[in-house]
Design a protein around this motif. Sequence first.
Motif, PDB file in Angstrom:
ATOM      1  N   GLY A 124       0.775  -1.251   0.130  1.00 17.32           N
ATOM      2  CA  GLY A 124      -0.114   0.026  -0.067  1.00 17.32           C
ATOM      3  C   GLY A 124       0.897   1.222   0.009  1.00 17.32           C
ATOM      4  N   GLY A 125       2.077   1.413  -0.632  1.00 17.29           N
ATOM      5  CA  GLY A 125       2.826   2.609  -0.538  1.00 17.29           C
ATOM      6  C   GLY A 125       3.926   2.415   0.387  1.00 17.29           C
ATOM      7  N   TYR A 179      -4.198  -0.778  -5.474  1.00 11.51           N
ATOM      8  CA  TYR A 179      -5.259  -1.523  -4.474  1.00 11.51           C
ATOM      9  C   TYR A 179      -6.115  -1.947  -4.931  1.00 11.51           C
ATOM     10  CZ  TYR A 179      -4.956  -2.002   0.722  1.00 11.51           C
ATOM     11  OH  TYR A 179      -5.115  -2.568   1.838  1.00 11.51           O
ATOM     12  N   PRO A 238      -6.994  -8.705   8.666  1.00  9.35           N
ATOM     13  CA  PRO A 238      -7.234  -9.786   9.239  1.00  9.35           C
ATOM     14  C   PRO A 238      -8.197 -10.613   8.251  1.00  9.35           C
ATOM     15  CG  PRO A 238      -8.331  -8.040  10.159  1.00  9.35           C
ATOM     16  CD  PRO A 238      -7.501  -7.450   8.980  1.00  9.35           C
ATOM     17  N   ARG A 263      -1.445  -7.769  10.444  1.00  8.24           N
ATOM     18  CA  ARG A 263      -1.515  -7.086   9.097  1.00  8.24           C
ATOM     19  C   ARG A 263      -0.211  -6.000   9.255  1.00  8.24           C
ATOM     20  NH1 ARG A 263      -5.386  -5.069   5.866  1.00  8.24           N
ATOM     21  NH2 ARG A 263      -5.323  -2.991   5.122  1.00  8.24           N
ATOM     22  N   ARG A 311       2.894  -6.442   6.137  1.00 10.58           N
ATOM     23  CA  ARG A 311       3.434  -5.392   5.339  1.00 10.58           C
ATOM     24  C   ARG A 311       4.739  -5.075   5.294  1.00 10.58           C
ATOM     25  NH1 ARG A 311      -1.056  -1.354   3.941  1.00 10.58           N
ATOM     26  NH2 ARG A 311      -0.064   0.234   5.044  1.00 10.58           N
ATOM     27  N   ALA A 335      -0.898   7.245   0.959  1.00  9.98           N
ATOM     28  CA  ALA A 335      -1.529   5.839   0.811  1.00  9.98           C
ATOM     29  C   ALA A 335      -1.287   4.855   1.878  1.00  9.98           C
ATOM     30  CB  ALA A 335      -0.625   5.349  -0.856  1.00  9.98           C
ATOM     31  N   GLU A 336       0.147   4.758   2.172  1.00 10.69           N
ATOM     32  CA  GLU A 336       0.331   3.864   3.431  1.00 10.69           C
ATOM     33  C   GLU A 336      -0.412   3.820   4.405  1.00 10.69           C
ATOM     34  OE1 GLU A 336       2.094   2.155   6.890  1.00 10.69           O
ATOM     35  OE2 GLU A 336       2.430   4.198   6.446  1.00 10.69           O
ATOM     36  N   THR A 376      -4.148   2.494   3.774  1.00 15.18           N
ATOM     37  CA  THR A 376      -3.930   1.345   3.648  1.00 15.18           C
ATOM     38  C   THR A 376      -3.810   0.324   4.886  1.00 15.18           C
ATOM     39  OG1 THR A 376      -1.962   1.013   2.631  1.00 15.18           O
ATOM     40  CG2 THR A 376      -3.639   1.005   1.052  1.00 15.18           C
ATOM     41  N   ASP A 377      -3.097   0.996   5.786  1.00 13.22           N
ATOM     42  CA  ASP A 377      -2.818   0.667   7.029  1.00 13.22           C
ATOM     43  C   ASP A 377      -4.212   0.091   7.892  1.00 13.22           C
ATOM     44  OD1 ASP A 377      -0.819  -0.131   9.071  1.00 13.22           O
ATOM     45  OD2 ASP A 377      -1.752   1.385  10.281  1.00 13.22           O
ATOM     46  N   VAL A 378      -5.106   0.649   7.407  1.00 15.83           N
ATOM     47  CA  VAL A 378      -6.506   0.553   8.171  1.00 15.83           C
ATOM     48  C   VAL A 378      -7.039  -0.876   7.584  1.00 15.83           C
ATOM     49  CG1 VAL A 378      -8.762   1.378   8.693  1.00 15.83           C
ATOM     50  CG2 VAL A 378      -6.652   2.929   8.565  1.00 15.83           C
ATOM     51  N   PRO A 379      -7.476  -1.958   8.131  1.00 17.75           N
ATOM     52  CA  PRO A 379      -7.936  -2.960   7.576  1.00 17.75           C
ATOM     53  C   PRO A 379      -9.485  -2.762   7.081  1.00 17.75           C
ATOM     54  CG  PRO A 379      -7.378  -3.389   9.930  1.00 17.75           C
ATOM     55  CD  PRO A 379      -7.332  -1.836   9.746  1.00 17.75           C
ATOM     56  N   GLY A 380      -9.734  -3.225   5.967  1.00 15.41           N
ATOM     57  CA  GLY A 380     -11.007  -2.982   5.126  1.00 15.41           C
ATOM     58  C   GLY A 380     -10.794  -1.631   4.299  1.00 15.41           C
ATOM     59  N   SER A 381      -9.615  -1.239   4.241  1.00 11.83           N
ATOM     60  CA  SER A 381      -9.609   0.010   3.371  1.00 11.83           C
ATOM     61  C   SER A 381      -9.647  -0.282   1.867  1.00 11.83           C
ATOM     62  CB  SER A 381      -8.214   0.803   3.778  1.00 11.83           C
ATOM     63  OG  SER A 381      -7.124  -0.277   3.711  1.00 11.83           O
ATOM     64  N   SER A 382      -9.773  -1.339   1.544  1.00 15.40           N
ATOM     65  CA  SER A 382      -9.958  -1.680  -0.034  1.00 15.40           C
ATOM     66  C   SER A 382     -11.369  -1.299  -0.342  1.00 15.40           C
ATOM     67  CB  SER A 382      -9.702  -3.034  -0.324  1.00 15.40           C
ATOM     68  OG  SER A 382     -10.599  -3.855   0.440  1.00 15.40           O
TER      69      SER A 382
END
Lengths: 443, 443
Positions: A287-288, A311, A363, A396, A400, B291-292, B295-301
Amino acid sequence: MNAEIITIGDELMRGEIVDSNKARIAERLLLLDLDCRHQVSVLDDPADMRDAFLQAAERSDFVLVSGGLGPTRDDLTTAILAETFDRKLALDEASLAAIEAFFSKVGREMVETNRKQAYFPTGAEVLVNPIGTAPGFSIRVGRATFFAMPGVPRELDRMMDEQVLPRVEAQLISADGGASRRVVRAALLATFGMGESTLEAELLDLLRDGEVELGFRTSFPDNFLRPVARARTAAEADLRIAEATRSIRERLGAVVYGEGVDTMESVVGRLLTERGLTVATAESCTGGLIAERFTDVPGSSEYFLGGVVSYSNEAKAAMLGVPESLIAREGAVSEPVVRAMAEGARSRFGSDFVIATSGISGPDGGSAEKPVGLVWIALATRDGIHADSFVFQVDRSRHRRLTAQVGLDWIRRSMLGAELVGPSLLRRAGGGSAPGSTGAGKS
Amino acid sequence: MNAEIITIGDELMRGEIVDSNKARIAERLLLLDLDCRHQVSVLDDPADMRDAFLQAAERSDFVLVSGGLGPTRDDLTTAILAETFDRKLALDEASLAAIEAFFSKVGREMVETNRKQAYFPTGAEVLVNPIGTAPGFSIRVGRATFFAMPGVPRELDRMMDEQVLPRVEAQLISADGGASRRVVRAALLATFGMGESTLEAELLDLLRDGEVELGFRTSFPDNFLRPVARARTAAEADLRIAEATRSIRERLGAVVYGEGVDTMESVVGRLLTERGLTVATAESCTGGLIAERFTDVPGSSEYFLGGVVSYSNEAKAAMLGVPESLIAREGAVSEPVVRAMAEGARSRFGSDFVIATSGISGPDGGSAEKPVGLVWIALATRDGIHADSFVFQVDRSRHRRLTAQVGLDWIRRSMLGAELVGPSLLRRAGGGSAPGSTGAGKS
C-alpha cells in the motif's frame, strides 16, 4: 565505580510519557564500562527529590540526573540539589549571556523566568547546552559526582556525549592512574532473514575467545548484533571490534545488510546511487510502504522514480496495464498478476528495478486456497523477473513491514549478486515450515 | 496511600531496551487516583533486588513489580521476594497444570525449568496469566502489598487490568470503608490544526469548575486532550467525562477529529465507508505516506482505490498526464502542477476524492523563491479542486507527516462541511507568521 540515574518529572510518574532518557544515559555509560546499578524516578517534589539525591550521594560514584532544569516553577532540580548539599545559588554571567544569545538567534523574546537557568550551586562546573536554553552542571558531593542535565532527549544526548562522558572518563582514569581503566567499544550490525537462534549458532565459535562479547537484539523484522570489546586502550578496543565485525560479515555474508544507523532503505539507496541505477514500485498489499521508505531517505530522488499503489483491481488494469481477464482468471494475489504488475511498472517508469507486491495482509480476505498471510513478491531487473510466494503468519502491520523488507532486500541482494532468498523465519506458501530454507524462485 | 513501581532486568539497566512498563503501570494506577511516588529499576542481582524490596516495603502501600518471573536462571523475582520476607517456596498445583496446558495449546514442549514458574512464596495469592507461561502473585508484607508481574508488555497489561487493579481497588475501599474512595475516569480526544496554547485558551472557562481536570499531550502533528474526572461513583465519573467531552467538542468543532484509539486515517476511512465514497492519491513529496496510512486500516480496500507516487517529473507526466511543458514553466512545486496531478489521478482512478502533494521536504532542494519547507496540497472533489500552499519549517520526516495529515484532514473536513484550513501552528507560504489563520484557499 558505579553509576546511578535519576529522572525527574510528574509526567514520567503518571505514565504520560515513556521515559527513554534512562536508556539513553545507560547505553552511553556502558561504553565506559561503567555499571549502572540504580535507576530512580521521582515527582517534581522537593522532599522526594532530596531523598533520592541523598541516597544516591551515599551509594554511587556518578549520579546522572535528567529533567527539572527548565524555566518554570515545576523545575526544581538546581534549587533542590543546592539545598540538599548546603550550597548557595550564584549567577553565572557567561551562561546568562549564552541564554540571551540563544533567544536572539531563534528570534524569540527571553522571558524573565529564563534568568533562573543561569544560576548554579556554588562550586558547580557549568555544562554548556548549544542547542537549548538549559545549561547543565556538575557538582561533587563526597564520593559522588552529580551531573544535572536537561530532559529534552536531543539536548541530553549531546550533553552526555560532549560534556559528561569525557569528564566521567577523566575521573575514572585519575582514580587509579588508569590501572583499572578499560575502554569499551561497540558496533551494531543489522541483519535480515535469519532467526536469532540460527545467528547465535552460526557465530558461536567465532566468539569463544572471550575478548568480544556478542549481544543480540530484535526489532521486527530485523535482528541486530552488538559486538562489545573491552581493552586497556581505545586503539586495542577499536581493533578488536573491527576484527569481530569482519569475522561476522565473512560468516554471514549478505545476511548482514548494514552497520550503525543504516536502514535497509538507506543501504539500498546507497548501492543504487553508486551504480547509477533506478527503481520503481508497484504495490498492492504494502500500500505505498515501500515507496514511503525509499523516499524517506534524503536524496532519494536520484534513484527512486516513482510508484503505483494499485490497491483495487481496476487500478492494476488502468495504471499498470494488468489484463483484467488475467486478474479474473488467476486472482489478484497470484504469480501471473504480480509479474504483470512488475512488467507494467517497468515499462511505464523505465527503471532498472521494480518491486511488486500482492498479498492478503488480513485480518480478513483469506480462503482455503489463498490463506490470510499469503503474499507474492516480484523483482523485475533488466534480465527478467524473479517471483516467489510466502505465507507470513503475522498480523497485518507486520505482514506489510515484512513484505516491504523482503522487496527492498531483493534489490540489495540483486546488486550484490547474492541469492534472492526469503526470510528463514517464515514458511513458504504451500511448503510447510522450513526454517533456513530459501524460496525456490522462478526466474 | 501510595504506590511504587520496581522494574527488574539487566537489559533495562544497560539501556538495551526502553522501559515502557513503568508508564503502562503508572497510567493505570492513575485511574484509581493512586499516587505513584517512587519508580526504581534494578539489575537481576539478588542484593540490589533485596534492597529495593525492603525499601519499598517500608515506604509504600502498593508495590508493583515487573520482570524476573521467567524460567531462566536470571529470573529471580520470586525467589528473592520469598527470601527477603522469610517465606518458603511452595508448588501451586493449579498453576503447574495451567503452564502445562499452555504449552500443550501452543504445541511446544514444556521444559523442566518452566516448573519453577509454578512455585510461589507461602501465603501468596496467584494471579493467573492466560496468555503466557508466567503467573504473577501478590503477597502482603506489613503495610505493603507486593504484586509480582511478568515483564512482557501484553501479559503485564492484561494482568494489571484483570487481576491487579480490582485487588488494589478493593483494598482502597476496605481501608476506610470507601470514605475516601474516588473513582477516576478519563477520555482521550485527538485534535489537529490548533496549537496547545490556543487549545488551552479556548477551553479555559469550560473547566473552571474543577470537577474535571484537563491534560494536554502532544504527539506530532496532533495534540491530545485528556479530561480526567474524579467522583464517588463510577456513574458520576462517567457522566462528568461525557459532559466534558461534549463541551470540548462543541467548543472546538472540527478541530477534534477522534476519540480513544482513533487515528486520522481510521476516522477518514469510517466517514468514506458511511458515505460510500472513494479516494485516491497523487503524491510527490509525501512519497507514498498517505497511501500507506490509508491502507494501514483493515478494510480500506472498500474506499481506497489506489495512488501514484510521482516522485520524478517523468512520472508526473507518464503516470498522471501532467504536461511536461507545465512542469518546465511552473516547476514541480507549484499550484498548476499540483492541480494537474489531482486532476490526472481523478480521471485515472475515478475516485470521489484525490489528495495531491508536491513540496520540498528538504534538507536540500530549496531556492530563494521556493524555500525548503514549501508544499502545495490539492484536494479534488466532485465539485472542483481546492489547493493551498504552506511553508512547514520542520525537518524532512515531520514535513512529510504534516503534509500527509493536512491532506487526510481536508478529506475529513470536506465530508463534514467544515472549512479546509491548514494547521495554525504553521506559516503560510509568503504570508509570514499567522497563527490561527486559515489558508486563503483557491477553489
